[in-house]
Design a protein around this motif. Structure first.
Motif, PDB file in Angstrom:
ATOM      1  N   LYS A 150       0.826  -1.211   0.000  1.00  0.00           N
ATOM      2  CA  LYS A 150       0.000   0.000   0.000  1.00  0.00           C
ATOM      3  C   LYS A 150       0.860   1.261   0.000  1.00  0.00           C
ATOM      4  CE  LYS A 150      -4.245  -1.807   2.047  1.00  0.00           C
ATOM      5  NZ  LYS A 150      -5.095  -1.364   0.922  1.00  0.00           N
ATOM      6  N   SER A 151       1.963   1.256   0.749  1.00  0.00           N
ATOM      7  CA  SER A 151       2.802   2.459   0.826  1.00  0.00           C
ATOM      8  C   SER A 151       3.494   2.742  -0.502  1.00  0.00           C
ATOM      9  CB  SER A 151       3.851   2.306   1.936  1.00  0.00           C
ATOM     10  OG  SER A 151       4.821   1.342   1.609  1.00  0.00           O
ATOM     11  N   ARG A 152       3.763   1.704  -1.282  1.00  0.00           N
ATOM     12  CA  ARG A 152       4.386   1.913  -2.606  1.00  0.00           C
ATOM     13  C   ARG A 152       3.450   2.654  -3.552  1.00  0.00           C
ATOM     14  NH1 ARG A 152       6.332  -3.464  -1.944  1.00  0.00           N
ATOM     15  NH2 ARG A 152       4.708  -4.316  -3.297  1.00  0.00           N
ATOM     16  N   ARG A 153       2.146   2.426  -3.377  1.00  0.00           N
ATOM     17  CA  ARG A 153       1.170   3.008  -4.299  1.00  0.00           C
ATOM     18  C   ARG A 153       0.607   4.336  -3.808  1.00  0.00           C
ATOM     19  NH1 ARG A 153      -0.672  -2.508  -4.241  1.00  0.00           N
ATOM     20  NH2 ARG A 153      -2.373  -1.906  -2.863  1.00  0.00           N
ATOM     21  N   PHE A 154       0.916   4.680  -2.562  1.00  0.00           N
ATOM     22  CA  PHE A 154       0.264   5.840  -1.956  1.00  0.00           C
ATOM     23  C   PHE A 154       1.308   6.714  -1.285  1.00  0.00           C
ATOM     24  CE2 PHE A 154      -2.527   8.096   1.003  1.00  0.00           C
ATOM     25  CZ  PHE A 154      -3.633   8.325   0.209  1.00  0.00           C
ATOM     26  N   HIS A 155       1.325   7.987  -1.636  1.00  0.00           N
ATOM     27  CA  HIS A 155       2.351   8.883  -1.111  1.00  0.00           C
ATOM     28  C   HIS A 155       1.751  10.279  -0.960  1.00  0.00           C
ATOM     29  CE1 HIS A 155       6.462   9.810  -0.109  1.00  0.00           C
ATOM     30  NE2 HIS A 155       6.495  10.805  -0.974  1.00  0.00           N
ATOM     31  N   VAL A 156       1.728  10.787   0.277  1.00  0.00           N
ATOM     32  CA  VAL A 156       1.077  12.081   0.508  1.00  0.00           C
ATOM     33  C   VAL A 156       1.997  13.068   1.226  1.00  0.00           C
ATOM     34  CG1 VAL A 156      -1.274  11.171   0.535  1.00  0.00           C
ATOM     35  CG2 VAL A 156       0.054  11.194   2.647  1.00  0.00           C
ATOM     36  N   THR A 157       3.289  12.811   1.224  1.00  0.00           N
ATOM     37  CA  THR A 157       4.234  13.657   1.950  1.00  0.00           C
ATOM     38  C   THR A 157       4.097  15.126   1.580  1.00  0.00           C
ATOM     39  OG1 THR A 157       5.758  11.799   1.929  1.00  0.00           O
ATOM     40  CG2 THR A 157       6.664  13.924   2.569  1.00  0.00           C
ATOM     41  N   ASP A 197       1.587   4.666   4.585  1.00  0.00           N
ATOM     42  CA  ASP A 197       2.614   5.651   4.252  1.00  0.00           C
ATOM     43  C   ASP A 197       3.222   6.249   5.514  1.00  0.00           C
ATOM     44  OD1 ASP A 197       3.965   7.402   2.209  1.00  0.00           O
ATOM     45  OD2 ASP A 197       2.926   8.946   3.359  1.00  0.00           O
ATOM     46  N   LEU A 198       2.392   6.525   6.499  1.00  0.00           N
ATOM     47  CA  LEU A 198       2.892   7.081   7.765  1.00  0.00           C
ATOM     48  C   LEU A 198       3.752   6.066   8.513  1.00  0.00           C
ATOM     49  CD1 LEU A 198      -0.336   8.926   8.981  1.00  0.00           C
ATOM     50  CD2 LEU A 198       1.702   9.954   7.974  1.00  0.00           C
ATOM     51  N   TYR A 199       3.376   4.795   8.440  1.00  0.00           N
ATOM     52  CA  TYR A 199       4.172   3.745   9.076  1.00  0.00           C
ATOM     53  C   TYR A 199       5.532   3.620   8.381  1.00  0.00           C
ATOM     54  CZ  TYR A 199       5.569  -0.865  10.768  1.00  0.00           C
ATOM     55  OH  TYR A 199       6.273  -1.911  11.340  1.00  0.00           O
ATOM     56  N   TYR A 200       5.521   3.656   7.066  1.00  0.00           N
ATOM     57  CA  TYR A 200       6.762   3.582   6.284  1.00  0.00           C
ATOM     58  C   TYR A 200       7.722   4.711   6.675  1.00  0.00           C
ATOM     59  CZ  TYR A 200       9.772   4.316   2.193  1.00  0.00           C
ATOM     60  OH  TYR A 200      10.849   4.533   1.363  1.00  0.00           O
ATOM     61  N   ARG A 201       7.182   5.869   6.959  1.00  0.00           N
ATOM     62  CA  ARG A 201       8.007   7.037   7.314  1.00  0.00           C
ATOM     63  C   ARG A 201       8.353   7.107   8.797  1.00  0.00           C
ATOM     64  NH1 ARG A 201       3.713  10.882   4.847  1.00  0.00           N
ATOM     65  NH2 ARG A 201       4.824  12.526   5.989  1.00  0.00           N
ATOM     66  N   GLY A 202       7.811   6.181   9.586  1.00  0.00           N
ATOM     67  CA  GLY A 202       8.129   6.150  11.008  1.00  0.00           C
ATOM     68  C   GLY A 202       7.340   7.125  11.852  1.00  0.00           C
ATOM     69  N   ILE A 203       6.262   7.660  11.307  1.00  0.00           N
ATOM     70  CA  ILE A 203       5.450   8.639  12.039  1.00  0.00           C
ATOM     71  C   ILE A 203       4.476   7.950  12.991  1.00  0.00           C
ATOM     72  CG2 ILE A 203       3.697  10.446  11.733  1.00  0.00           C
ATOM     73  CD1 ILE A 203       5.180  11.174   9.121  1.00  0.00           C
ATOM     74  N   ILE A 204       4.052   6.749  12.643  1.00  0.00           N
ATOM     75  CA  ILE A 204       3.180   5.956  13.515  1.00  0.00           C
ATOM     76  C   ILE A 204       3.737   4.547  13.634  1.00  0.00           C
ATOM     77  CG2 ILE A 204       1.085   7.245  12.904  1.00  0.00           C
ATOM     78  CD1 ILE A 204       0.330   4.681  11.204  1.00  0.00           C
ATOM     79  N   ARG A 205       3.220   3.837  14.619  1.00  0.00           N
ATOM     80  CA  ARG A 205       3.440   2.392  14.688  1.00  0.00           C
ATOM     81  C   ARG A 205       2.125   1.735  15.077  1.00  0.00           C
ATOM     82  NH1 ARG A 205       4.073   0.407  19.956  1.00  0.00           N
ATOM     83  NH2 ARG A 205       4.384   1.996  21.568  1.00  0.00           N
ATOM     84  N   PHE A 206       2.028   0.448  14.828  1.00  0.00           N
ATOM     85  CA  PHE A 206       0.821  -0.301  15.167  1.00  0.00           C
ATOM     86  C   PHE A 206       1.095  -1.206  16.358  1.00  0.00           C
ATOM     87  CE2 PHE A 206       0.386   0.494  10.573  1.00  0.00           C
ATOM     88  CZ  PHE A 206      -0.855   1.114  10.552  1.00  0.00           C
ATOM     89  N   GLU A 207       0.183  -1.208  17.313  1.00  0.00           N
ATOM     90  CA  GLU A 207       0.310  -2.070  18.479  1.00  0.00           C
ATOM     91  C   GLU A 207       0.104  -3.531  18.082  1.00  0.00           C
ATOM     92  OE1 GLU A 207       1.026  -2.560  22.592  1.00  0.00           O
ATOM     93  OE2 GLU A 207       1.150  -0.778  21.337  1.00  0.00           O
ATOM     94  N   ASP A 208       0.946  -4.406  18.572  1.00  0.00           N
ATOM     95  CA  ASP A 208       0.804  -5.852  18.393  1.00  0.00           C
ATOM     96  C   ASP A 208       0.757  -6.258  16.920  1.00  0.00           C
ATOM     97  OD1 ASP A 208       0.865  -8.258  19.716  1.00  0.00           O
ATOM     98  OD2 ASP A 208      -1.301  -8.499  19.730  1.00  0.00           O
ATOM     99  N   ILE A 209       1.568  -5.608  16.093  1.00  0.00           N
ATOM    100  CA  ILE A 209       1.620  -5.922  14.666  1.00  0.00           C
ATOM    101  C   ILE A 209       2.196  -7.314  14.423  1.00  0.00           C
ATOM    102  CG2 ILE A 209       3.910  -4.911  14.314  1.00  0.00           C
ATOM    103  CD1 ILE A 209       2.958  -3.913  11.615  1.00  0.00           C
TER     104      ILE A 209
END
Length: 225
Positions: A150-157, A197-209
């Motif tokens: 999903k992050s490869r196809r979506f970029h909103v920086t 996209d936010l996860y790829y950039r390190g802005i968020i993380r997911f609990e128990d991924i």
């Protein structure tokens, strides 16, 4: 930064190297990446989605080492550069193979010894990564695969929508995918695209991924922009 190794060595698919062949487009290094085993692919996926990794190159270098008057050649699995400037070579192996007394296990142990020796002689960091390090939980690799695609196809920086979403998450600090979908701040059916996209950039993380599939109850934690 000028990276020391940028061109992967092409390995023939007709040998054991091509037993499990993977290719994917890397958002991080802007080219198609190739892996020659399932575990190598999984490791590259973790590098692709690790915000602390700045650059990597698969099958980066063929080294020559002399031991007891004999010449040995070995190809490292990955060259990695982290954002803090650290560089390392990685070798990827299944732990069961390393623990085995089989001929294959002994070859792998010898290969690792040769690679370590070369890295010491040439002042490089060396890391051995096994399935125990890479497959952190039952669902970790599956979740990373979804997020990566999903992050490869979506970029909103740097767009206004991106800034507004980051501001919103910074106020919440912690919420769930489902509540974000219902918040009205995301385009319909695009919540996970934004979050990937936010996860790829390190802005968020997911609990128990590692231990649960991504779903509406998955907690989203803000890490900072």
């Amino acid at each position: 930064m000028n990276y020391k190794f940028t061109t992967p060595i092409k390995m023939p698919r007709g040998t054991h190297y091509g037993s499990n062949y993977w290719m994917f487009e890397s958002k991080k290094i802007h080219r198609c990446v190739t892996a020659y085993s399932n575990l190598e692919y999984e490791n590259l996926l973790t590098l692709e989605m690790n915000p602390e990794v700045e650059y990597y190159c698969e099958q980066p270098y063929s080294a020559t080492v002399f031991v007891g008057g004999k010449e040995y050649k070995t190809i490292f699995d990955v060259y990695v550069v982290y954002k803090n400037g650290r560089e390392e070579f990685q070798e990827i192996k299944y732990q069961q193979e390393l623990d085995s007394d089989s001929a294959k296990g002994k070859r792998s142990q010898k290969q690792i010894g040769i690679q370590k020796m070369w890295c010491i002689q040439n002042n490089f960091q060396y890391t051995l990564r096994t399935d125990n390090d890479i497959e952190k939980g039952q669902h970790f690799i599956r979740n990373l695969s979804v997020l990566s695609a999903k992050s490869r196809r979506f970029h909103v920086t740097s767009t206004e929508a991106d800034k507004a979403i980051i501001s919103y998450l910074s106020r919440l600090q912690k919420t769930t995918i489902g509540l974000l979908s219902e918040s009205g701040r995301f385009e319909p059916n695009k919540t996970l695209d934004y979050l990937s996209d936010l996860y790829y950039r390190g802005i968020i993380r997911f609990e128990d991924i590692c231990n649960d599939c991504l779903n509406n109850k998955t907690e989203v934690i803000f890490c900072g922009s």
